[in-house]
Design a protein around this motif. Structure first.
Motif, mmCIF file in Angstrom:
data_model
loop_
_atom_site.group_PDB
_atom_site.id
_atom_site.type_symbol
_atom_site.label_atom_id
_atom_site.label_comp_id
_atom_site.label_asym_id
_atom_site.label_seq_id
_atom_site.Cartn_x
_atom_site.Cartn_y
_atom_site.Cartn_z
ATOM 1 N N HIS A 77 79.069 29.046 46.149
ATOM 2 C CA HIS A 77 77.960 29.230 45.212
ATOM 3 C C HIS A 77 76.867 28.171 45.362
ATOM 4 O O HIS A 77 75.737 28.399 44.946
ATOM 5 C CB HIS A 77 78.479 29.322 43.783
ATOM 6 C CG HIS A 77 79.174 30.615 43.528
ATOM 7 N ND1 HIS A 77 78.513 31.823 43.527
ATOM 8 C CD2 HIS A 77 80.483 30.898 43.318
ATOM 9 C CE1 HIS A 77 79.382 32.807 43.311
ATOM 10 N NE2 HIS A 77 80.581 32.261 43.180
ATOM 11 N N TRP A 115 72.128 36.499 39.983
ATOM 12 C CA TRP A 115 72.215 35.519 38.907
ATOM 13 C C TRP A 115 71.218 34.386 39.086
ATOM 14 O O TRP A 115 70.882 34.003 40.196
ATOM 15 C CB TRP A 115 73.608 34.924 38.846
ATOM 16 C CG TRP A 115 74.675 35.861 38.374
ATOM 17 C CD1 TRP A 115 74.513 36.992 37.625
ATOM 18 C CD2 TRP A 115 76.074 35.733 38.614
ATOM 19 N NE1 TRP A 115 75.731 37.563 37.377
ATOM 20 C CE2 TRP A 115 76.708 36.820 37.968
ATOM 21 C CE3 TRP A 115 76.857 34.823 39.294
ATOM 22 C CZ2 TRP A 115 78.089 37.002 37.996
ATOM 23 C CZ3 TRP A 115 78.232 35.000 39.327
ATOM 24 C CH2 TRP A 115 78.826 36.088 38.679
ATOM 25 N N THR A 116 70.802 33.825 37.952
ATOM 26 C CA THR A 116 70.018 32.592 37.978
ATOM 27 C C THR A 116 70.966 31.444 38.326
ATOM 28 O O THR A 116 72.198 31.601 38.265
ATOM 29 C CB THR A 116 69.384 32.303 36.605
ATOM 30 O OG1 THR A 116 70.434 32.033 35.657
ATOM 31 C CG2 THR A 116 68.518 33.458 36.129
ATOM 32 N N GLU A 176 82.376 36.492 34.714
ATOM 33 C CA GLU A 176 80.927 36.677 34.771
ATOM 34 C C GLU A 176 80.257 35.888 33.640
ATOM 35 O O GLU A 176 80.761 35.862 32.518
ATOM 36 C CB GLU A 176 80.573 38.162 34.664
ATOM 37 C CG GLU A 176 81.016 38.943 35.882
ATOM 38 C CD GLU A 176 80.588 40.396 35.858
ATOM 39 O OE1 GLU A 176 79.904 40.823 34.896
ATOM 40 O OE2 GLU A 176 80.958 41.114 36.803
ATOM 41 N N HIS A 209 79.296 30.577 35.929
ATOM 42 C CA HIS A 209 80.325 31.327 36.661
ATOM 43 C C HIS A 209 81.312 30.382 37.355
ATOM 44 O O HIS A 209 82.518 30.620 37.336
ATOM 45 C CB HIS A 209 79.686 32.261 37.691
ATOM 46 C CG HIS A 209 80.650 32.788 38.691
ATOM 47 N ND1 HIS A 209 81.637 33.707 38.363
ATOM 48 C CD2 HIS A 209 80.812 32.518 40.005
ATOM 49 C CE1 HIS A 209 82.353 33.972 39.444
ATOM 50 N NE2 HIS A 209 81.874 33.265 40.448
ATOM 51 N N LEU A 231 64.969 34.143 38.026
ATOM 52 C CA LEU A 231 65.746 35.332 38.375
ATOM 53 C C LEU A 231 65.404 35.743 39.803
ATOM 54 O O LEU A 231 64.241 36.007 40.109
ATOM 55 C CB LEU A 231 65.434 36.476 37.404
ATOM 56 C CG LEU A 231 66.360 37.678 37.451
ATOM 57 C CD1 LEU A 231 67.784 37.286 37.091
ATOM 58 C CD2 LEU A 231 65.869 38.744 36.484
ATOM 59 N N GLN A 288 73.244 30.693 35.474
ATOM 60 C CA GLN A 288 74.342 31.665 35.393
ATOM 61 C C GLN A 288 75.413 31.371 36.452
ATOM 62 O O GLN A 288 76.604 31.495 36.185
ATOM 63 C CB GLN A 288 73.807 33.086 35.575
ATOM 64 C CG GLN A 288 73.008 33.584 34.391
ATOM 65 C CD GLN A 288 72.334 34.921 34.672
ATOM 66 O OE1 GLN A 288 71.730 35.125 35.727
ATOM 67 N NE2 GLN A 288 72.441 35.827 33.714
ATOM 68 N N ILE A 289 74.971 30.959 37.629
ATOM 69 C CA ILE A 289 75.927 30.614 38.692
ATOM 70 C C ILE A 289 76.768 29.417 38.268
ATOM 71 O O ILE A 289 77.989 29.398 38.457
ATOM 72 C CB ILE A 289 75.197 30.336 40.024
ATOM 73 C CG1 ILE A 289 74.512 31.610 40.535
ATOM 74 C CG2 ILE A 289 76.171 29.801 41.078
ATOM 75 C CD1 ILE A 289 73.503 31.380 41.654
#
Length: 195
Positions: A173, A41-42, A109, A49, A35, A45-46
């Motif tokens: 990203h 975001w981790t 998200e 996304h 984190l 998580q990216i």
């Protein structure tokens, strides 16, 4: 405008973007789930996304591709190709992390409901889906339909530009993920030096 060159350039960009994203799945779990200090975001998580954003963009790209192909019956493709010019500069900021504020919808998200292997497989499918649209519209047909893109006030963009946008979004990203990894390495180094 050499439409065939544009299509090849977008294909190359797409391949490069998806290949770079795919390499992140090989990273250590600690890196993927770290984190960031800023509460962002981790990396996992990216990655989710990117998949979610692609999912919703591809719904629009699919509809636009069908409409573009139908428009070959009514519109003059040669005239469209002749009069088209690609505004490269207009799109470049999309691929730069932090270049402008980007308020994403809630449905894009990450929710943590997919594991890494699922996300990876879905991204691979999305790459093939994008490539398939470029192959389908290999003669310039993607110019024959435009959809509004509100992000960074891009306005009406054609199907090729939409696919390029999707690829640029992944590039954006990639920078964020690299920043996360560097932050973690730097923090570990600082912790080690304190010992």
């Amino acid at each position: 405008m050499d439409i065939f060159r544009l299509i090849q350039d977008i294909k190359k960009h797409l391949k490069l973007s998806f290949d770079e994203v795919d390499r992140w799945f090989e990273k250590d779990e600690k890196i993927l789930n770290n984190l960031p200090v800023n509460g962002g975001w981790t990396i996992q998580q990216i990655l989710e996304h990117i998949y979610l954003t692609n999912f919703y963009l591809l719904i629009l790209i699919e509809k636009a591709s069908k409409k573009a192909m139908r428009n070959t019956l009514e519109l003059d493709l040669n005239s469209e190709i002749k009069n088209y010019s690609f505004d490269h500069d207009k799109f470049e900021e999309v691929g730069k992390y932090g270049a402008f504020d980007w308020i994403r919808p809630k449905h894009m998200e990450p929710k943590g409901s997919l594991d890494l292997s699922e996300i990876r497989n879905l991204l691979i499918q999305q790459y093939h889906q994008c490539s398939g649209y470029l192959d389908l519209m290999k003669n310039g047909e993607g110019l024959l339909y435009k959809t509004t893109m509100t992000v960074n006030e891009l306005g009406k963009i054609n199907v090729y530009e939409y696919i390029y946008f999707l690829s640029l979004h992944a590039q954006r990203h990639l920078t964020q993920m690299k920043n996360n990894e560097l932050e973690m390495i730097k923090n570990k180094k600082n912790d080690f030096q304190k010992i």
